[in-house]
Each structure stands twice: as C-alpha cells, then as structure tokens.
Design a protein around this motif. Structure first.
Motif, PDB file in Angstrom:
ATOM      1  N   THR A  56     108.438  69.351  16.050  1.00 22.65           N
ATOM      2  CA  THR A  56     107.688  69.215  14.800  1.00 22.65           C
ATOM      3  C   THR A  56     108.449  68.280  13.857  1.00 22.65           C
ATOM      4  O   THR A  56     109.622  68.518  13.554  1.00 22.65           O
ATOM      5  CB  THR A  56     107.475  70.574  14.125  1.00 22.65           C
ATOM      6  N   ASN A 116      99.365  67.617  17.475  1.00 27.06           N
ATOM      7  CA  ASN A 116      98.553  68.459  16.581  1.00 27.06           C
ATOM      8  C   ASN A 116      97.398  69.130  17.316  1.00 27.06           C
ATOM      9  O   ASN A 116      96.261  69.181  16.835  1.00 27.06           O
ATOM     10  CB  ASN A 116      98.017  67.636  15.406  1.00 27.06           C
ATOM     11  N   SER A 128      97.143  62.867  10.250  1.00 30.12           N
ATOM     12  CA  SER A 128      97.854  64.129  10.067  1.00 30.12           C
ATOM     13  C   SER A 128      98.348  64.285   8.633  1.00 30.12           C
ATOM     14  O   SER A 128      98.493  63.312   7.896  1.00 30.12           O
ATOM     15  CB  SER A 128      99.044  64.205  11.035  1.00 30.12           C
ATOM     16  N   VAL A 181     103.676  66.993  11.785  1.00 30.38           N
ATOM     17  CA  VAL A 181     103.133  66.418  13.016  1.00 30.38           C
ATOM     18  C   VAL A 181     103.781  67.148  14.193  1.00 30.38           C
ATOM     19  O   VAL A 181     104.999  67.071  14.388  1.00 30.38           O
ATOM     20  CB  VAL A 181     103.408  64.902  13.111  1.00 30.38           C
ATOM     21  N   ASN A 182     102.972  67.877  14.951  1.00 28.27           N
ATOM     22  CA  ASN A 182     103.471  68.696  16.061  1.00 28.27           C
ATOM     23  C   ASN A 182     103.285  67.949  17.383  1.00 28.27           C
ATOM     24  O   ASN A 182     102.155  67.624  17.769  1.00 28.27           O
ATOM     25  CB  ASN A 182     102.728  70.031  16.113  1.00 28.27           C
TER      26      ASN A 182
END
Length: 678
Positions: free
Chosen positions: A328, A378, A397, A401-402
């Motif tokens: 992340t 995400n 996003s 931000v994953n």
C-alpha cells in the motif's frame, strides 16, 4: 406523445433485481428500460414495443425493429409485423451506423433520480452507473457486504492473530453449485475439512450477454477457443484472450468463459469446427451469451482483502511462479505521482514494473521491485491487463493505492539449502519429453495415421512446403506443415497435406527440434536426390463418417485456410487431440495453497460408459484461487499425471481423493495445445 417507458426506481430495490446495464428492474429476457429526457422522433421508434429502438434491425421490406422484439415475435410468427410479408430473422441486418449513433445520442435520465439527477447520452448510461452514480454504488456495496462471510461462523474460536491470517485466505461457509452436476465432472474447487465441515461459500456463475462491434466485418475477435460437443469438454470455452485484439479492447470477456450462444445460435450441441464457423461469421455485430465464473466472491474482492500477515503468508503464497505480496502506497496529495514505470512483456500477459524512479514514492517505500508482476490495483484484476489500464486506475485513485504483485524468486541469490531448492537452477525444464508411463490413447473420436512418401528429385528442386511450430515456441508444438505450394514435388505427389505433422526426413527425427533446427535439416536433406518424408495426419470420427479426404480438405479451406502469412497459420485445437502421446510435450505445474483453500479448477474426463476411457481435461478455472493466480493452467489442458502418478486408467472416484489428499502442494503434469483462433 410517447409514454415514458421507465419510472424512477422506488426505495427497497435490491442489487439482485437491478439490471447492471440500464439500472432498471426488468426480466432478463426483456429489453432494457430507459427514461428519455425529450420526445423521440417516430422514425427511431420500434413498431412492436413503441419505444426507441434498441439494437435496431432492418427487414428486407424496409421496416426497423428492436432486435429483442423482432426475435421474440418471429419465434411464433413468420411475417413482418407491419406489412405481413414473409420474414425470417436471418434475412434481417443490423441498421446503419448512422441510425445506431442517433439512438446512442438520445438523452436519458439516471434511473436513481432520488439520489442522482444526472442526464447523459444513452450510450453513456452504463459507464455512469458503474463509475459515477452514488445510488448504484451504494447498492453494489451493500450486496458485497452481505456476501462477505461472518468470521463468527468459522468452526471454533480464533485469536486476533488467527483472524489476521484468516483474512488473507478467502474462506467461507458452504460449497455447492446450483443445478445438476455434469457426468464425469470433478470439482477440486470444492473441499471440506477433516470433519466434513464445509469451508467455502457458494461458487458464483452468471450468464451475461456481451456485444462486440467491428467496422471490418472480417476482423478477428481475438479469442482462442477450446471444447465442443465432439470433445470431452462439451461446452465451447475461451482459453485465451489475444493481446490488443477486439475482445481485449472490449474487456468484458475473460479466459474460462463458456460461450452458450452467438447471435442466438446455440453452441451447446455442435462440434468444435462448426462452432468456430459460427464465431468466424462475417458481420458487424456479434452478440455472445456467455457463462462467467465469478469465484467464491465477487472478482475484485479477493484482491481487496486486507492482510496483516507477512509476505510469505500472503494470498496464495510461495507458488512455483513466485510470491504474492500486498503493498500500500499512501500519497501526500491526490495528484502525487508514484514514480513507477510499467511495461508489458511479449512472452507473458499482464503488467510488469520496469523501473522505480529515484526519489519517487514507490522507491522511498522500498517494497515494490523491478520486474514485479502487477496482479491487481485497488481491487481491479490486472492479470490480463495493460499498462494503460493500470495507469488509469492509479490516476483515479484517492490517497491510498493498494498493489497486489507477484515476485519471482531471485535465481542469482546464494543461500541455504531451502533457498537453492526453491530457486530451481533452470526453470525452463518444466518442458520435457513425455515418459513411457504416460503413454495413452487420444480422446474418443480422435485418431491419427502415419504416412510415408518417397520421391526422387533434382537436388535444386524444392519440396514446396512451408512449416511452423518447433519446441522453442510458446506452445512447444511439433513442426507442422502450413502450406503445400502448387509448384513442388510434394504437391504433385498429393500425399502430404496442410496440417500434417512432420516426423522425420531421410530417417532424421524432427519431433524434438526447434523451428530453426528443423529448417536447417529440411534444407540439407532436400538437396539430396532421394527424399523420404514421414508425416502424421489427424482426423475425427465425424470426418470418417462424412468421407475423410473431402471433409478434411473442406475444413482446411473454410476454417483453417492460410491467410496472407502462411507461417502464422495453425490448425484447429481439435487437430492436436488426435496426435499420439509420443509426440506430446508435457509441463509440470506446481500449485501451493493453505489447507482451507481450494485448488480452484474443475476437470472433466475419466471412464465413461458411452465413450470408454477419456483423458482428464481442465474445464473451469475459478477466479481468486491458486490455479487462477498461478496463471499457467488453461482451460482445455490435459492432465496426464498428478505428483508423477499417471492418470491413465483412472476414473473420477480415484482422482478426486488423490487431489483432495494434497493439502498444501500438488504437481500437475499437463499437455497444452493452443485453442482455435477466431
């Protein structure tokens, strides 16, 4: 004045009842509903439903109707509704691009007017619902929350640390598919605990309609297809989406989707070759009805699960392909760049990290690395995505931000015994010549015949053939003939045909050679006065019934005829099934999982009373499972061994327990042939 077709949605509407395209509530077989902002010209109104046209179709007698309206009408009648002239649906054609554009530009209101007062062109309603409408988003989130399992439902109690580990694995409660199971279908996707406590939620599959439009009516869709009534798979299944193709740009189809209908023509009971003919029909619009596996939870959810566990325990850990890691990145402001360069590779689908810019957010964080494969951002699945789509997700996003990435093992690192064992000095020997214990017969209905041709020729005269394949190619195909030229020794002889696989020339084995090696050998041996060529031809029982040579030649001309570039021509998928096993090349695929996970694939095959012993084929790969994340298993792959033990002679009752006994790791030996291109 035209009556409005739809009214604002009232409260109490659920996600299950709402149409995901128009946002209204209607039966699946009914046309979409829209609320138009202005009166619509009568010339754009269907004479059956008296509403603005949807998917307009022109009749030979000059009238225009909605495709759905006309299809339903002609199921019971055989005439035009206006002038009662004789009419069949096959005689009708899609309306001109001008008419379709006029209809797409009609202004409509968002159906959720109590929460969203936007108006837009009709063609923009679906993107509005899925990306901007707050009411539609709320319904979707409520439905997803209901589908998530309650951790209190797990067997036994868990500490907070246990729950953190559990969140990284999508475990839920029951494990049954609705509807009757198919004969011969094995579902390793469904597993139970040692005390028979169900461990998974229901597997979700949805039937949906996908429309593909093309300006060039002969443009390939970009799908590789396997299956058919004449194969053990039964259904027509998408094996692969070709990069940058029409289907890839559309983005609605995915590998593993089962194609049920094409332009209202059912593919349920036709052989593979006829299904390919239907899919290759020349038309501007293709309407595909497909069955899509959605996994045990909605597709994005398996990527969006938070995990407090270390990388080594993250989702689907330490697979043969690498380690899956969640990262992340938190931006200081929404517009801050991450400092990541993304690329795609020619040899593997998906998005990869090329470089981390010095001083950028990702470089400072230090968790992402060059060459990481991006599985998702995400919650959006990017296993078959592009750098452009990944960039769009990042740009849209918010602050967080994953990333979910797969990291390959670093073969250059020196380490302890465990490291060297996991690194595998040379990963490419996953391909090897099939051992004798894996010898078997082809599937029922498929066979082959060896042919030998000996001819005398002048040393300068060419054989007159072009070839493709070779063991160094992506699919490890044997060398095969892509064309027999009108001028040449072999054309005059007539024994060798397009699609035949080369076995040897003048006693030199060609079945193990790369493409360049085969070309060199053929050129050297062709320079001699006498040439003896051994080839193998495959065919099906259907061809034998209709007359082998005529059917095969027609097959080649209509379905597999060489286009502009002979070297890119490949036979249909079914052509490979009849090859004897000594020509097959196998691949070892090792999958790893936790005890509570599913392997994530279903298989069909084994002993059947009607067809005898059948090989086992991969029929379905479930999203969000180890087989899905690994990415190497494909629908249509044949399983020839499990942990080195041959599957020849097995039936379902012997293979199911073998797969279930493999709690954490299983090695599948498979043969993979490329699907037919449409």
């Amino acid at each position: 004045m035209m009556e409005p077709k739809a009214s604002p949605l009232a409260g109490g509407i659920t996600w299950a009842r709402v149409c995901k395209e128009c946002g209204q509530c209607h039966e699946c077989q009914d046309s979409h509903l829209f609320e138009y902002q202005d009166d619509v010209d009568d010339e754009l109104v269907c004479h059956i439903c008296l509403q603005p046209l949807l998917q307009p179709m022109d009749t030979p007698c000059g009238h225009t109707y909605c495709f759905q309206c006309l299809s339903n009408f002609l199921q019971d009648q055989d005439f035009c509704p206006v002038d009662r002239q004789r009419l069949q649906l096959q005689q009708c054609r899609a309306s001109s691009l001008l008419v379709r554009n006029l209809l797409d530009k009609l202004a409509v209101l968002c159906p959720f007017r109590s929460e969203c007062q936007h108006s837009m062109q009709r063609c923009e309603l679906q993107p509005h619902l899925h990306n901007r409408c707050p009411a539609f988003k709320r319904l979707r989130e409520e439905a997803e929350k209901k589908k998530r399992p309650s951790w209190n439902e797990f067997k036994g109690s868990k500490s907070e640390g246990d729950l953190a580990d559990a969140k990284s694995t999508p475990i839920a409660r029951t494990a049954q598919l609705s509807g009757p199971s198919e004969p011969g279908l094995v579902n390793p996707a469904f597993e139970e605990g040692e005390d028979d406590t169900p461990l998974r939620s229901s597997l979700v599959a949805e039937a949906t309609v996908v429309e593909l439009f093309r300006e060039d009516t002969d443009e390939d869709l970009g799908l590789r297809i396997v299956g058919g009534k004449d194969t053990p798979l039964g259904n027509i299944v998408i094996q692969e989406i070709v990069r940058d193709s029409l289907a890839a740009r559309d983005g609605k189809l995915a590998p593993g989707d089962h194609i049920l209908e094409v332009n209202d023509v059912s593919l349920a009971s036709i052989p593979h070759s006829r299904a390919i003919t239907v899919l290759r029909q020349s038309c501007s619009r293709l309407r595909l009805t497909v069955m899509q596996e959605k996994g045990f939870k909605p597709r994005p959810e398996h990527l969006a699960q938070p995990s407090a566990s270390p990388p080594s325990q993250s989702l689907n850990p330490n697979q043969n392909h690498g380690t899956v890691i969640q990262v992340t990145l938190v931006k200081r402001e929404r517009s801050e760049p991450l400092g990541i360069k993304l690329i795609r590779k020619s040899e593997e689908p998906g998005v990869f990290i090329l470089d981390l810019l010095p001083g950028g957010l990702a470089a400072k964080d230090g968790k992402l690395r060059n060459n990481d494969k991006v599985l998702g951002i995400n919650g959006q699945d990017l296993r078959h995505g592009t750098p452009e789509s990944a960039a769009q997700i990042i740009q849209a996003s918010e602050m967080r931000v994953n990333f979910v990435v797969m990291r390959l093992p670093d073969l250059s690192e020196e380490g302890g015994e465990g490291q060297s064992r996991g690194a595998r000095r040379v990963p490419e020997p996953q391909y090897f010549k099939r051992r004798s214990e894996y010898m078997k017969e082809p599937p029922g209905g498929f066979s082959s015949q060896e042919k030998t041709v000996s001819l005398k020729k002048e040393p300068r005269h060419s054989l007159g053939i072009t070839i493709a394949g070779g063991r160094d190619g992506r699919s490890r195909l044997p060398v095969y003939i892509t064309s027999v030229q009108p001028v040449g020794c072999l054309h005059r002889d007539g024994t060798v045909k397009t699609g035949d696989v080369l076995l040897s020339i003048n006693g030199i084995d060609l079945t193990h050679l790369t493409y360049n090696e085969a070309v060199t050998v053929l050129k050297t041996q062709t320079a001699q006065n006498t040439v003896t060529l051994r080839v193998i031809q495959t065919f099906t029982d259907e061809e034998e019934q209709d007359g082998e040579s005529s059917t095969r030649d027609q097959d080649m001309e209509t379905l597999e005829g060489p286009k502009e570039d002979d070297i890119n021509w490949v036979p249909l998928w079914t052509r490979w099934l009849g090859l004897p096993s000594y020509i097959h090349w196998c691949r070892d695929i090792m999958l790893m999982k936790t005890n509570s996970e599913s392997w994530g694939f279903s298989i069909v095959g084994g002993y059947e009373e009607s067809r005898g012993q059948q090989p086992f084929f991969i029929k379905t790969i479930v999203p969000g499972t180890p087989a899905h994340f690994d990415g190497r298993l494909k629908c249509g792959d044949e399983i020839v061994a499990v942990n080195g033990l041959t599957t020849v002679g097995m039936n379902n009752s012997s293979l199911i327990p073998m797969l279930k006994l493999q709690k954490n790791k299983v090695t599948l030996t498979v043969v993979s042939w490329p699907g037919s291109l449409v």
